[in-house]
Design a protein around this motif. Structure first.
Motif, PDB file in Angstrom:
ATOM      1  N   ALA A 239      -4.483  10.861   6.126  1.00  0.00           N
ATOM      2  CA  ALA A 239      -5.684  10.223   6.666  1.00  0.00           C
ATOM      3  C   ALA A 239      -6.943  10.665   5.935  1.00  0.00           C
ATOM      4  O   ALA A 239      -7.874   9.868   5.735  1.00  0.00           O
ATOM      5  CB  ALA A 239      -5.800  10.534   8.166  1.00  0.00           C
TER       6      ALA A 239
ATOM      7  N   ARG B 237       0.417   6.691  11.379  1.00  0.00           N
ATOM      8  CA  ARG B 237      -0.455   5.646  10.824  1.00  0.00           C
ATOM      9  C   ARG B 237      -0.245   5.505   9.320  1.00  0.00           C
ATOM     10  O   ARG B 237      -0.267   4.393   8.797  1.00  0.00           O
ATOM     11  CB  ARG B 237      -1.913   5.985  11.132  1.00  0.00           C
ATOM     12  CG  ARG B 237      -2.907   4.946  10.603  1.00  0.00           C
ATOM     13  CD  ARG B 237      -4.329   5.302  10.946  1.00  0.00           C
ATOM     14  NE  ARG B 237      -5.269   4.324  10.383  1.00  0.00           N
ATOM     15  CZ  ARG B 237      -6.591   4.406  10.489  1.00  0.00           C
ATOM     16  NH1 ARG B 237      -7.130   5.426  11.153  1.00  0.00           N
ATOM     17  NH2 ARG B 237      -7.364   3.490   9.946  1.00  0.00           N
ATOM     18  N   ASN B 238      -0.088   6.623   8.626  1.00  0.00           N
ATOM     19  CA  ASN B 238       0.085   6.605   7.176  1.00  0.00           C
ATOM     20  C   ASN B 238       1.480   7.055   6.746  1.00  0.00           C
ATOM     21  O   ASN B 238       1.726   7.254   5.558  1.00  0.00           O
ATOM     22  CB  ASN B 238      -0.956   7.488   6.494  1.00  0.00           C
ATOM     23  CG  ASN B 238      -2.376   7.024   6.709  1.00  0.00           C
ATOM     24  OD1 ASN B 238      -3.015   7.399   7.686  1.00  0.00           O
ATOM     25  ND2 ASN B 238      -2.865   6.184   5.811  1.00  0.00           N
TER      26      ASN B 238
ATOM     27  N   ASN C  87       0.807  -1.229   0.000  1.00  0.00           N
ATOM     28  CA  ASN C  87       0.000   0.000   0.000  1.00  0.00           C
ATOM     29  C   ASN C  87       0.840   1.279   0.000  1.00  0.00           C
ATOM     30  O   ASN C  87       0.345   2.356   0.338  1.00  0.00           O
ATOM     31  CB  ASN C  87      -0.955   0.032   1.204  1.00  0.00           C
ATOM     32  CG  ASN C  87      -1.929  -1.135   1.199  1.00  0.00           C
ATOM     33  OD1 ASN C  87      -2.346  -1.600   0.144  1.00  0.00           O
ATOM     34  ND2 ASN C  87      -2.271  -1.631   2.380  1.00  0.00           N
TER      35      ASN C  87
ATOM     36  N   CYS D  36      -5.990   9.689   1.610  1.00  0.00           N
ATOM     37  CA  CYS D  36      -5.457   8.393   1.168  1.00  0.00           C
ATOM     38  C   CYS D  36      -5.961   7.225   2.012  1.00  0.00           C
ATOM     39  O   CYS D  36      -5.402   6.131   1.950  1.00  0.00           O
ATOM     40  CB  CYS D  36      -3.928   8.423   1.209  1.00  0.00           C
ATOM     41  SG  CYS D  36      -3.193   9.789   0.300  1.00  0.00           S
ATOM     42  N   THR D  37      -7.001   7.441   2.793  1.00  0.00           N
ATOM     43  CA  THR D  37      -7.561   6.385   3.627  1.00  0.00           C
ATOM     44  C   THR D  37      -8.994   6.111   3.208  1.00  0.00           C
ATOM     45  O   THR D  37      -9.810   7.043   3.102  1.00  0.00           O
ATOM     46  CB  THR D  37      -7.515   6.785   5.114  1.00  0.00           C
ATOM     47  OG1 THR D  37      -6.164   7.033   5.495  1.00  0.00           O
ATOM     48  CG2 THR D  37      -8.082   5.668   5.982  1.00  0.00           C
TER      49      THR D  37
ATOM     50  N   ARG E 110      -9.112   0.152   2.917  1.00  0.00           N
ATOM     51  CA  ARG E 110      -7.686   0.171   2.572  1.00  0.00           C
ATOM     52  C   ARG E 110      -7.084   1.539   2.875  1.00  0.00           C
ATOM     53  O   ARG E 110      -7.733   2.567   2.637  1.00  0.00           O
ATOM     54  CB  ARG E 110      -7.494  -0.173   1.089  1.00  0.00           C
ATOM     55  CG  ARG E 110      -6.049  -0.422   0.675  1.00  0.00           C
ATOM     56  CD  ARG E 110      -5.975  -0.891  -0.757  1.00  0.00           C
ATOM     57  NE  ARG E 110      -4.610  -1.219  -1.156  1.00  0.00           N
ATOM     58  CZ  ARG E 110      -4.264  -1.625  -2.375  1.00  0.00           C
ATOM     59  NH1 ARG E 110      -5.195  -1.772  -3.317  1.00  0.00           N
ATOM     60  NH2 ARG E 110      -2.997  -1.917  -2.657  1.00  0.00           N
ATOM     61  N   SER E 111      -5.868   1.538   3.405  1.00  0.00           N
ATOM     62  CA  SER E 111      -5.150   2.782   3.687  1.00  0.00           C
ATOM     63  C   SER E 111      -3.815   2.759   2.954  1.00  0.00           C
ATOM     64  O   SER E 111      -3.077   1.768   3.015  1.00  0.00           O
ATOM     65  CB  SER E 111      -4.909   2.944   5.193  1.00  0.00           C
ATOM     66  OG  SER E 111      -6.136   3.088   5.885  1.00  0.00           O
TER      67      SER E 111
END
Length: 407
Positions: A288, A310-311, A218, A291-292, A296-297
């Protein structure tokens, strides 16, 4: 022209007429460059043995007067540039640019004449600009700006090329840079574009990275910081000074996408760390929100100088407890992450003004605008050429210039 006049006079005054082929050549008013080269060589030999210096000086004077009889144009032998009071050699159309640079345009401006025409059309650059009362054509403003950005030249160096005063060229360059940034700066400094918001593109980027051997699923791009050195300012030096690089500079964040497109954010103080720069633009919130998705992230990969989120993923820390698997994973990721360094290096290689701190005076000109416009022209360069080092590495095609401008 004058070369035929000088040759005829010298041959006429010479007792030795052992050059019948040259005499026949002089009978014709047109000749090729190779033939004129032969005439020049012949003249040099005859000048060495000329006995009547007064006669020779008369011929040279007549040739000089013949050159002056053409007031509508300026003769530029061997591309030696001169500046005229009336601005006879200014660039008013694409044909003037073609006659000035020709095939050298790609080397001097980084774009061919055909690509310059496309840029003028797609960016809808006006036919005429007026900067503080200084009027110039759109093609003239574009060519001056590209020439300045692609090299270390000064305005006084450009003066004799574009037949303008240095102060005039300075106004044109600064005005066009601000116009370009105002109209197209969002293509570089905004996270809300096709490449970072549409799921189809994010999935395509992620798949291409996995196919190239990226072990982190991802992942759609890479982020890193860069510094651009500037001339030491006379005041507020503390905010510009970077202790790590021991130089006065400003910093920017750069995101490299697999299709060769670059994004950049900033500017930031020279003393600011990459991690605090990412926090300042709220990179985690941007990822967030854009792209989240529910199922799916997508993530960006950064170096160890950034804070993990997180991302936003960073390498495993090199500690005593690091395993061989973690070290191997870091190595595999670094092979893909190096692409962001390629993108930054390509921008600075194409537009070398960004590497000459003597031309970047932070308190006198908008130096950050020059950087973002360099990123923009780097992306345009990739689009017009249909490839870049990054897009080739990830086996992707770059977008067309129309797709990039409309993204």
């Amino acid at each position: 022209m004058a070369i035929h006049l000088i040759s005829s006079e010298i041959l006429a005054s010479s007792a030795d007429h052992s050059f019948p082929e040259l005499l026949s050549l002089l009978a014709s008013s047109d000749s090729s460059s190779e033939e004129e080269d032969l005439l020049y060589v012949f003249l040099l030999k005859k000048a060495q043995i000329a006995s009547d210096e007064e006669r020779l000086m008369q011929v040279v004077f007549k040739a000089y007067m013949e050159i002056l009889s053409y007031p509508s144009s300026i003769l530029r032998p061997y591309q030696s540039h001169i500046r005229t009071e009336s601005g006879t050699n200014r660039i008013k159309s694409i044909n003037d640019l073609q006659s000035l640079f020709g095939l050298d345009s790609r080397r001097i401006l980084r774009f061919s004449i055909e690509h310059v025409e496309q840029i003028l059309h797609i960016l809808q650059i006006p036919a005429q600009f007026s900067f503080c009362g200084h009027i110039c054509s759109g093609v003239e403003a574009l060519s001056i700006s590209l020439h300045r950005m692609a090299s270390h030249v000064r305005f006084v160096d450009l003066s004799c090329v574009y037949d303008l005063l240095p102060s005039f060229i300075s106004q044109i360059f600064a005005g066009f840079m601000l116009w370009l940034f105002t109209n197209f700066g969002d293509l570089v400094r905004s996270f809300e574009n096709t490449w970072t918001t549409e799921r189809e593109w994010l999935e395509l980027f992620s798949n291409k990275l996995e196919e190239s051997g990226c072990p982190l699923p991802n992942t759609f791009g890479f982020i890193d910081g860069t510094h651009i050195e500037v001339c030491r300012p006379v005041r507020d030096q503390r905010s510009w000074y970077c202790g790590h690089h021991h130089a006065h500079c400003f910093k920017c964040l750069v995101i490299q996408l697999p299709n060769g497109i670059l994004l950049s954010f900033g500017p930031f103080n020279g003393s600011q760390h990459d991690s605090s720069q990412a926090e300042a633009i709220q990179i985690n919130e941007l990822l967030a929100s854009h792209c989240t998705f529910p199922d799916r992230s997508f993530v960006l990969y950064a170096d160890a100088g950034f804070a993990v989120g997180r991302n936003l993923i960073t390498p495993f820390r090199r500690t005593q407890n690091q395993t061989d698997q973690e070290a191997a994973w870091n190595t595999e990721m670094s092979r893909a992450r190096i692409s962001v360094e390629w993108g930054i290096g390509r921008c600075k290689n194409l537009f070398q003004m960004m590497t000459n701190k003597n031309n970047l005076k932070s308190l006198m000109s908008p130096v950050a605008v020059y950087w973002f416009n360099s990123i923009l022209f780097t992306n345009i360069h990739s689009c017009l050429n249909g490839r870049s080092q990054v897009s080739d590495f990830f086996d992707m095609s770059t977008p067309t210039l129309e797709e990039y401008i409309m993204a």
